[in-house]
Write an enzyme that holds these catalytic residues in place. Structure first.
Site, PDB file in Angstrom:
ATOM      1  N   PHE A 149       0.859  -1.177   0.000  1.00  0.00           N
ATOM      2  CA  PHE A 149       0.000   0.000   0.000  1.00  0.00           C
ATOM      3  C   PHE A 149       0.898   1.231   0.000  1.00  0.00           C
ATOM      4  O   PHE A 149       1.578   1.522   0.980  1.00  0.00           O
ATOM      5  CB  PHE A 149      -0.936   0.049   1.206  1.00  0.00           C
ATOM      6  CG  PHE A 149      -1.865   1.237   1.147  1.00  0.00           C
ATOM      7  CD1 PHE A 149      -3.027   1.186   0.400  1.00  0.00           C
ATOM      8  CD2 PHE A 149      -1.553   2.420   1.793  1.00  0.00           C
ATOM      9  CE1 PHE A 149      -3.874   2.281   0.301  1.00  0.00           C
ATOM     10  CE2 PHE A 149      -2.390   3.531   1.706  1.00  0.00           C
ATOM     11  CZ  PHE A 149      -3.554   3.454   0.958  1.00  0.00           C
ATOM     12  N   ASP A 237       9.574   3.071   1.567  1.00  0.00           N
ATOM     13  CA  ASP A 237       8.379   3.856   1.861  1.00  0.00           C
ATOM     14  C   ASP A 237       8.138   3.793   3.362  1.00  0.00           C
ATOM     15  O   ASP A 237       7.572   2.835   3.881  1.00  0.00           O
ATOM     16  CB  ASP A 237       7.176   3.304   1.096  1.00  0.00           C
ATOM     17  CG  ASP A 237       5.896   4.102   1.371  1.00  0.00           C
ATOM     18  OD1 ASP A 237       5.895   4.935   2.301  1.00  0.00           O
ATOM     19  OD2 ASP A 237       4.896   3.875   0.662  1.00  0.00           O
ATOM     20  N   LYS A 277       3.164  11.752   6.805  1.00  0.00           N
ATOM     21  CA  LYS A 277       2.381  11.598   8.029  1.00  0.00           C
ATOM     22  C   LYS A 277       3.016  12.296   9.226  1.00  0.00           C
ATOM     23  O   LYS A 277       2.906  13.504   9.381  1.00  0.00           O
ATOM     24  CB  LYS A 277       2.125  10.117   8.303  1.00  0.00           C
ATOM     25  CG  LYS A 277       1.240   9.442   7.235  1.00  0.00           C
ATOM     26  CD  LYS A 277       0.785   8.084   7.667  1.00  0.00           C
ATOM     27  CE  LYS A 277       0.019   7.342   6.586  1.00  0.00           C
ATOM     28  NZ  LYS A 277      -1.236   7.975   6.162  1.00  0.00           N
TER      29      LYS A 277
END
Length: 428
Positions: A149, A237, A277
């Site tokens: 994801f 990531d 984030k």
């Protein structure tokens, strides 16, 4: 229990109805309407307090509305908010210096969202492949992992396994090879067979959306070594796993100074690091791609950018957010309390067979519920959690993530374990 079966106040019902009427139906949230947050807690519109065990998918690692981060945003918002990159601003350079030294890279390319940062890394990797590695134009391929994801843009869903995210959104972008996650042999096989066109390997150090799938010990180090041997960029990531979430500054642990909890894991420094984030503490959209000069210098003016990327508020907020991580020892807190949480969850699992597996690292954890992925049991359990004052969300049907803000205390962890067991016992 469905939305309609949940006992909602008229105020909550009205606000949810307004979203349903005027907003796109691209999310399926729990029927809880939040209006305030502080530290590890959030409150709904009726004043009910909850423990937040999702942390906005690890965006609020520093806790809700951290005063230092909010203060930095307010101060900068009252001075200068946006210049675009047509001009310099007095906050960007200091942020770029701070973040590159913080993570040990030569350069950073700032963006806004995690998906934008992943897209940036893909473009950067491909350009490096053509101009430095010498792969013929338009032939570069990037290896990715199954059940990944990385976001939901068109390019990213092109290499997703999630058919819900893919169906009716094609045609898709070519240039990606999918292999099983946590499979070094599969990576080596692809590298050996198609090494002349492989530009990079894009991987999540822990697959969060897949249900907090932690790879085997040494997997990342072996993958990085294979990439180095084949002149392929290792792209990490860390949008969800980074910024102390897993008990270290980065899950890949490259160039980190938070050794407590890291001794048994080899350090792996990515060639390209993707962050988002919690780099802003959940206060403002900020993401970043970091790399050394040999890679980043392939990007020239006009080839990539963003009007808001690197804006003064984002720069000031990100510095404050990263300072909080260091000053409050959040990586060490996550490492220690993650053990406490997993031990407690395993003790609950020993008493209640509704939990079939506990997994995680630091304060990124999950339980696997004893049902299939099509069942609504995990959803109903999360509804019961909310009834008892804890917010969590299922992923992939039968998995529930537990990822509280890293400012949580050991006493609060035990309080949350009591809530979790109480709710699970209702489904025995």
């Amino acid at each position: 229990m469905t939305h309609t079966e949940q006992n909602l106040s008229l105020k909550s019902e009205a606000l949810i109805a307004k979203e349903n009427q005027y907003g796109a139906h691209n999310y399926h949230p729990l029927p809880v309407v939040l209006e305030r947050g502080e530290g590890v807690h959030v409150w709904d519109v009726d004043g009910k307090q909850y423990y937040d065990f999702l942390s906005a998918y690890s965006a609020v690692n520093q806790g809700h509305c951290h005063p230092k981060i909010v203060g930095a945003m307010i101060k900068q918002a009252q001075t200068l908010t946006l210049t675009s990159r047509a001009f310099h601003n007095d906050q960007l350079g200091p942020f770029e210096e701070y973040v590159t030294k913080y993570f040990g890279f030569d350069k950073v390319l700032p963006m806004n969202t995690g998906a934008e940062a992943v897209e940036t890394a893909v473009k950067l990797c491909r350009k490096w492949a053509y101009e430095v590695k010498g792969i013929p134009e338009n032939q570069a391929q990037i290896i990715v992992c199954e059940n990944n994801f990385h976001g939901r843009t068109t390019t990213i869903v092109s290499f997703s396994n999630d058919e819900n995210a893919r169906k009716s959104f094609g045609p898709f972008t070519a240039g990606f090879i999918k292999i099983p996650y946590d499979d070094v042999d599969a990576l080596e096989a692809v590298l050996k067979s198609t090494t002349t066109t492989i530009a990079g390997f894009l991987v999540e150090p822990i697959q969060g959306e897949a249900g907090v799938y932690v790879p085997s010990e040494g997997y990342l180090a072996k993958a990085k070594a294979l990439c180095a041997a084949h002149n392929v960029l290792f792209i990490a990531d860390e949008v969800q796993t980074g910024i102390a979430r897993t008990g270290r500054l980065l899950a890949t642990c490259g160039n980190c100074d938070c050794k407590k909890g890291c001794e048994n894991t080899p350090e792996v420094k990515p060639d390209i690091l993707i962050l988002g984030k919690a780099i802003s503490g959940g206060v403002y959209p900020v993401s970043a791609v970091l790399a050394n000069d040999a890679i980043m210098n392939v990007i020239q003016p006009g080839q990539h950018g963003s009007t808001f990327g690197g804006n003064p508020i984002a720069a000031a907020v990100a510095i404050a957010a990263l300072e909080v991580v260091k000053d409050e020892n959040l990586a060490q807190n996550a490492a220690y309390l993650g053990e406490v949480l997993r031990n407690g969850l395993n003790e609950i699992a020993a008493r209640n067979p509704i939990i079939t597996l506990v997994r995680g690292k630091g304060l990124l954890n999950a339980i696997v519920v004893n049902c299939d992925e099509e069942s609504d049991l995990a959803w109903n359990i999360c509804m019961k959690f909310s009834e008892y004052g804890l917010l969590a969300k299922p992923t992939h049907g039968n998995k529930i993530r537990f990822a509280p803000p890293l400012v949580i205390t050991e006493t609060q962890i035990h309080e949350c374990l009591a809530i979790i067991e109480r709710a699970l016992n209702d489904f025995r």
